[in-house]
Write a protein that holds these residues in place. Structure first.
Motif, PDB file in Angstrom:
ATOM      1  N   SER A 240       0.824  -1.210   0.000  1.00  0.00           N
ATOM      2  CA  SER A 240       0.000   0.000   0.000  1.00  0.00           C
ATOM      3  C   SER A 240       0.856   1.257   0.000  1.00  0.00           C
ATOM      4  CB  SER A 240      -0.939  -0.014   1.214  1.00  0.00           C
ATOM      5  OG  SER A 240      -1.796  -1.133   1.189  1.00  0.00           O
ATOM      6  N   VAL A 241       1.938   1.243   0.778  1.00  0.00           N
ATOM      7  CA  VAL A 241       2.859   2.387   0.798  1.00  0.00           C
ATOM      8  C   VAL A 241       3.519   2.562  -0.562  1.00  0.00           C
ATOM      9  CG1 VAL A 241       5.039   3.231   1.743  1.00  0.00           C
ATOM     10  CG2 VAL A 241       3.294   2.323   3.283  1.00  0.00           C
ATOM     11  N   GLU A 242       4.007   1.447  -1.117  1.00  0.00           N
ATOM     12  CA  GLU A 242       4.658   1.521  -2.423  1.00  0.00           C
ATOM     13  C   GLU A 242       3.698   2.055  -3.484  1.00  0.00           C
ATOM     14  OE1 GLU A 242       7.286  -1.731  -4.430  1.00  0.00           O
ATOM     15  OE2 GLU A 242       5.297  -1.840  -5.348  1.00  0.00           O
ATOM     16  N   LYS A 243       2.453   1.585  -3.450  1.00  0.00           N
ATOM     17  CA  LYS A 243       1.483   2.045  -4.437  1.00  0.00           C
ATOM     18  C   LYS A 243       1.290   3.554  -4.365  1.00  0.00           C
ATOM     19  CE  LYS A 243      -3.348   1.835  -5.891  1.00  0.00           C
ATOM     20  NZ  LYS A 243      -4.712   1.349  -5.593  1.00  0.00           N
ATOM     21  N   ARG A 244       1.180   4.094  -3.125  1.00  0.00           N
ATOM     22  CA  ARG A 244       0.966   5.530  -2.993  1.00  0.00           C
ATOM     23  C   ARG A 244       2.174   6.321  -3.491  1.00  0.00           C
ATOM     24  NH1 ARG A 244      -2.241   7.823  -4.335  1.00  0.00           N
ATOM     25  NH2 ARG A 244      -3.874   7.290  -2.829  1.00  0.00           N
ATOM     26  N   ILE A 245       3.378   5.899  -3.132  1.00  0.00           N
ATOM     27  CA  ILE A 245       4.580   6.614  -3.588  1.00  0.00           C
ATOM     28  C   ILE A 245       4.684   6.560  -5.108  1.00  0.00           C
ATOM     29  CG2 ILE A 245       7.109   6.594  -3.567  1.00  0.00           C
ATOM     30  CD1 ILE A 245       6.965   5.695  -0.644  1.00  0.00           C
ATOM     31  N   VAL A 246       4.428   5.402  -5.683  1.00  0.00           N
ATOM     32  CA  VAL A 246       4.508   5.244  -7.140  1.00  0.00           C
ATOM     33  C   VAL A 246       3.459   6.100  -7.843  1.00  0.00           C
ATOM     34  CG1 VAL A 246       4.135   3.612  -9.031  1.00  0.00           C
ATOM     35  CG2 VAL A 246       5.607   2.983  -7.112  1.00  0.00           C
ATOM     36  N   THR A 247       2.227   6.127  -7.318  1.00  0.00           N
ATOM     37  CA  THR A 247       1.193   6.936  -7.975  1.00  0.00           C
ATOM     38  C   THR A 247       1.504   8.427  -7.880  1.00  0.00           C
ATOM     39  OG1 THR A 247      -0.163   6.867  -5.961  1.00  0.00           O
ATOM     40  CG2 THR A 247      -0.651   5.251  -7.675  1.00  0.00           C
ATOM     41  N   ILE A 248       2.063   8.869  -6.760  1.00  0.00           N
ATOM     42  CA  ILE A 248       2.470  10.275  -6.636  1.00  0.00           C
ATOM     43  C   ILE A 248       3.487  10.612  -7.730  1.00  0.00           C
ATOM     44  CG2 ILE A 248       3.750  11.922  -5.212  1.00  0.00           C
ATOM     45  CD1 ILE A 248       2.527  10.532  -2.746  1.00  0.00           C
ATOM     46  N   LEU A 249       4.479   9.750  -7.880  1.00  0.00           N
ATOM     47  CA  LEU A 249       5.532   9.993  -8.878  1.00  0.00           C
ATOM     48  C   LEU A 249       4.989   9.977 -10.303  1.00  0.00           C
ATOM     49  CD1 LEU A 249       8.325   7.730  -7.334  1.00  0.00           C
ATOM     50  CD2 LEU A 249       8.329  10.236  -7.390  1.00  0.00           C
ATOM     51  N   LEU A 250       4.220   8.952 -10.617  1.00  0.00           N
ATOM     52  CA  LEU A 250       3.781   8.772 -11.995  1.00  0.00           C
ATOM     53  C   LEU A 250       2.659   9.726 -12.392  1.00  0.00           C
ATOM     54  CD1 LEU A 250       3.976   4.893 -12.428  1.00  0.00           C
ATOM     55  CD2 LEU A 250       5.634   6.649 -13.100  1.00  0.00           C
ATOM     56  N   ASN A 251       1.851  10.170 -11.440  1.00  0.00           N
ATOM     57  CA  ASN A 251       0.828  11.171 -11.766  1.00  0.00           C
ATOM     58  C   ASN A 251       1.466  12.479 -12.219  1.00  0.00           C
ATOM     59  OD1 ASN A 251      -1.238   9.418 -11.199  1.00  0.00           O
ATOM     60  ND2 ASN A 251      -1.725  10.277  -9.195  1.00  0.00           N
ATOM     61  N   LYS A 252       2.525  12.879 -11.526  1.00  0.00           N
ATOM     62  CA  LYS A 252       3.225  14.114 -11.918  1.00  0.00           C
ATOM     63  C   LYS A 252       3.952  13.933 -13.248  1.00  0.00           C
ATOM     64  CE  LYS A 252       2.358  16.733  -8.285  1.00  0.00           C
ATOM     65  NZ  LYS A 252       1.748  18.070  -8.333  1.00  0.00           N
ATOM     66  N   LEU A 253       4.576  12.778 -13.421  1.00  0.00           N
ATOM     67  CA  LEU A 253       5.280  12.516 -14.679  1.00  0.00           C
ATOM     68  C   LEU A 253       4.303  12.503 -15.851  1.00  0.00           C
ATOM     69  CD1 LEU A 253       7.935  11.762 -16.093  1.00  0.00           C
ATOM     70  CD2 LEU A 253       7.401   9.358 -15.619  1.00  0.00           C
ATOM     71  N   THR A 254       3.139  11.913 -15.652  1.00  0.00           N
ATOM     72  CA  THR A 254       2.119  11.880 -16.704  1.00  0.00           C
ATOM     73  C   THR A 254       1.666  13.284 -17.075  1.00  0.00           C
ATOM     74  OG1 THR A 254       1.341   9.712 -15.959  1.00  0.00           O
ATOM     75  CG2 THR A 254      -0.162  11.011 -17.335  1.00  0.00           C
ATOM     76  N   LYS A 255       1.424  14.107 -16.070  1.00  0.00           N
ATOM     77  CA  LYS A 255       1.013  15.493 -16.317  1.00  0.00           C
ATOM     78  C   LYS A 255       2.066  16.229 -17.142  1.00  0.00           C
ATOM     79  CE  LYS A 255       0.021  19.878 -13.956  1.00  0.00           C
ATOM     80  NZ  LYS A 255      -0.965  20.291 -14.962  1.00  0.00           N
ATOM     81  N   ALA A 256       3.344  16.057 -16.778  1.00  0.00           N
ATOM     82  CA  ALA A 256       4.424  16.734 -17.498  1.00  0.00           C
ATOM     83  C   ALA A 256       4.518  16.237 -18.939  1.00  0.00           C
ATOM     84  CB  ALA A 256       5.751  16.530 -16.773  1.00  0.00           C
ATOM     85  N   ALA A 257       4.443  14.933 -19.135  1.00  0.00           N
ATOM     86  CA  ALA A 257       4.568  14.366 -20.480  1.00  0.00           C
ATOM     87  C   ALA A 257       3.432  14.835 -21.382  1.00  0.00           C
ATOM     88  CB  ALA A 257       4.591  12.842 -20.401  1.00  0.00           C
ATOM     89  N   LEU A 258       2.216  14.876 -20.855  1.00  0.00           N
ATOM     90  CA  LEU A 258       1.081  15.318 -21.655  1.00  0.00           C
ATOM     91  C   LEU A 258       1.148  16.814 -21.934  1.00  0.00           C
ATOM     92  CD1 LEU A 258      -1.809  13.251 -19.977  1.00  0.00           C
ATOM     93  CD2 LEU A 258      -0.567  12.751 -22.092  1.00  0.00           C
TER      94      LEU A 258
END
Length: 333
Positions: A240-258
Motif C-alpha cells: 500500500s505504501v509503495e502504491k501511494r509513492i509510485v502513484t504520486i511519482l507517476l501522476n506528476k510525470l504523466t502530467k508533465a509528459a502530456l
C-alpha cells in the motif's frame, strides 16, 4: 575512441568503471555493509571505507577491462552532489591519478550522470525526453534537451521519494537498506489494503513529508490497538505504501509528459530499481503510446558506469577541469 576511467564516491558505494570503443568494459561497485548497524549511512564511516575500497576498485576495473593505466585517455569523477567526505576521497584519487599519468580531468554532476546512464546501452531515448530521477536524496522531473542541456521542471519541496521509503522501512522495523525490502514484501501484498493520502502540490513538484507522517501515525495507531499488527500485515502495508509513492511519482510525470507533448519518457536513480515503479511506467507507456526507458539494474543505483558515459560525452566536447577542482556537496545542474 577515448578510454575513460571513471570514479564514483558520492555516498556509500565506491565504484570504478572503464568505457571505450562504445562499450562499458567494466563497472566495479564496492558496497559498504558497515552502515547496517546504524540504520542509515554514517558520513564519517562512509569516507573512511571509501579510502579502503578505492584503490582495489580501480585496480579491478582496469583489470576487468583488459587495459593498462597507460591506455587511459582521461579520468572522469563525481564532483557532486553528495556527502562531502565521500566525494573528497574520489575527487582526490582522480586528481592524483590524472596528475601521475598526465591525463585530463572531467568533472561530472552525479544527477546528470543518472540520466545519461540511458546512453550506455540500446535502446536510447531521443531528445527531447523527460526523465523522472528518483533517489534517496533527490526527486526530480527533468526535461532533457541534449546531453548537458537539462532543465529541472519539477522537484520535491521537502523529502525525496527514496527517503520516504527508507523512513517507512525504519518505522516498520526493517533493517537498512529498507527500500529493496519494501519492494520484496510489496510483491506479496495487496496494494489496496490501506489508503494513504496523496499530497496536492501544484505543477510538477512533489512533497513526501506529509506522507511519512501519515504512515507513522497509521502504524502507531494500529500497533497500539492491535499488538503485532505490523508483523502480521507487513506485505499489505508495504504494498500500500509503495502504491501511494509510485502513484504520486507517476501522476506528476504523466502530467508533465502530456503538457509537453513528449513521447520518450525515462526513469533514473536508485528508486528506478523498484519493481512497482518500473511496472507502472510500462503500463503508462502502453496507455499513452510512450517510448519508455529504464536502465539496467546495475546502472540504477550509484555506479561509475554512468560517470564514465557522462565523461565520454564531455571528452568529445573537450570539457575538462583542472587540479584546483574541489568537491561540492550541493551541485546544481
Amino acid at each position: 575512441m577515448p578510454v575513460i576511467l571513471a570514479i564514483e564516491s558520492s555516498c556509500d558505494e565506491t565504484s570504478a568503471a572503464v568505457y571505450a570503443d562504445g562499450k562499458m568494459l567494466s563497472n566495479i561497485i564496492a558496497n559498504q555493509t558497515i552502515h547496517e548497524a546504524y540504520g542509515g549511512v554514517v558520513p564519517e564511516l562512509a569516507s573512511r571505507v571509501h579510502q579502503q575500497n578505492i584503490i582495489p576498485a580501480v585496480q579491478q576495473a582496469i583489470s576487468n577491462a583488459k587495459v593498462s593505466k597507460n591506455d587511459i585517455d582521461a579520468v572522469a569523477f563525481t564532483r557532486g552532489p553528495g556527502l562531502l567526505g565521500s566525494l573528497l576521497v574520489g575527487v582526490s584519487f582522480a586528481k592524483a591519478f590524472a596528475l601521475a599519468q598526465n591525463l585530463p580531468l572531467i568533472e561530472v554532476n552525479h544527477m546528470q550522470a543518472h540520466i545519461l546512464a540511458h546512453f550506455i546501452d540500446e535502446p536510447k531515448p531521443t531528445f527531447p525526453f523527460l526523465c523522472l530521477t528518483v533517489s534517496g536524496g533527490h526527486t526530480q522531473i527533468v526535461l532533457v534537451k541534449d546531453y548537458f542541456d537539462m532543465e529541472v521542471i519539477g522537484h520535491t519541496q521537502d523529502d525525496a521519494a527514496g527517503e520516504a521509503m527508507d523512513k517507512t522501512s525504519k518505522i516498520l522495523g526493517l533493517p537498512y537498506p529498507g527500500g529493496p525490502l519494501i519492494d520484496k514484501y510489496a510483491r506479496q501484498g495487496n496494494p489496496n489494503a490501506y489508503q494513504f493520502p496523496e499530497p496536492q502540490i501544484p505543477g510538477y513538484n512533489f512533497s513526501f513529508s506529509g506522507l511519512k507522517t501519515a504512515i507513522l501515525y497509521f502504524i502507531q495507531k494500529n500497533e497500539a490497538a492491535t499488538p503485532g499488527f505490523v508483523q502480521n500485515n507487513m506485505a499489505d502495508i508495504c504494498a500500500s505504501v509503495e502504491k501511494r509513492i509510485v502513484t504520486i511519482l507517476l501522476n506528476k510525470l504523466t502530467k508533465a509528459a502530456l503538457d509537453y507533448g513528449i513521447k520518450d519518457v525515462a526513469l533514473a536513480g536508485g528508486v528506478s530499481a523498484n519493481t512497482g515503479l518500473r511496472q507502472g511506467l510500462q503500463e503508462l507507456g502502453n496507455k499513452y503510446n510512450w517510448n519508455t526507458f529504464v536502465p539496467k539494474m546495475e546502472y540504477c543505483t550509484d555506479n561509475a558506469a554512468m560517470i564514465a558515459i557522462a565523461g565520454y560525452y564531455k571528452f568529445l566536447q573537450k570539457d575538462f577541469t583542472d587540479q584546483h577542482v574541489a568537491p561540492l556537496a550541493r551541485m546544481p545542474f
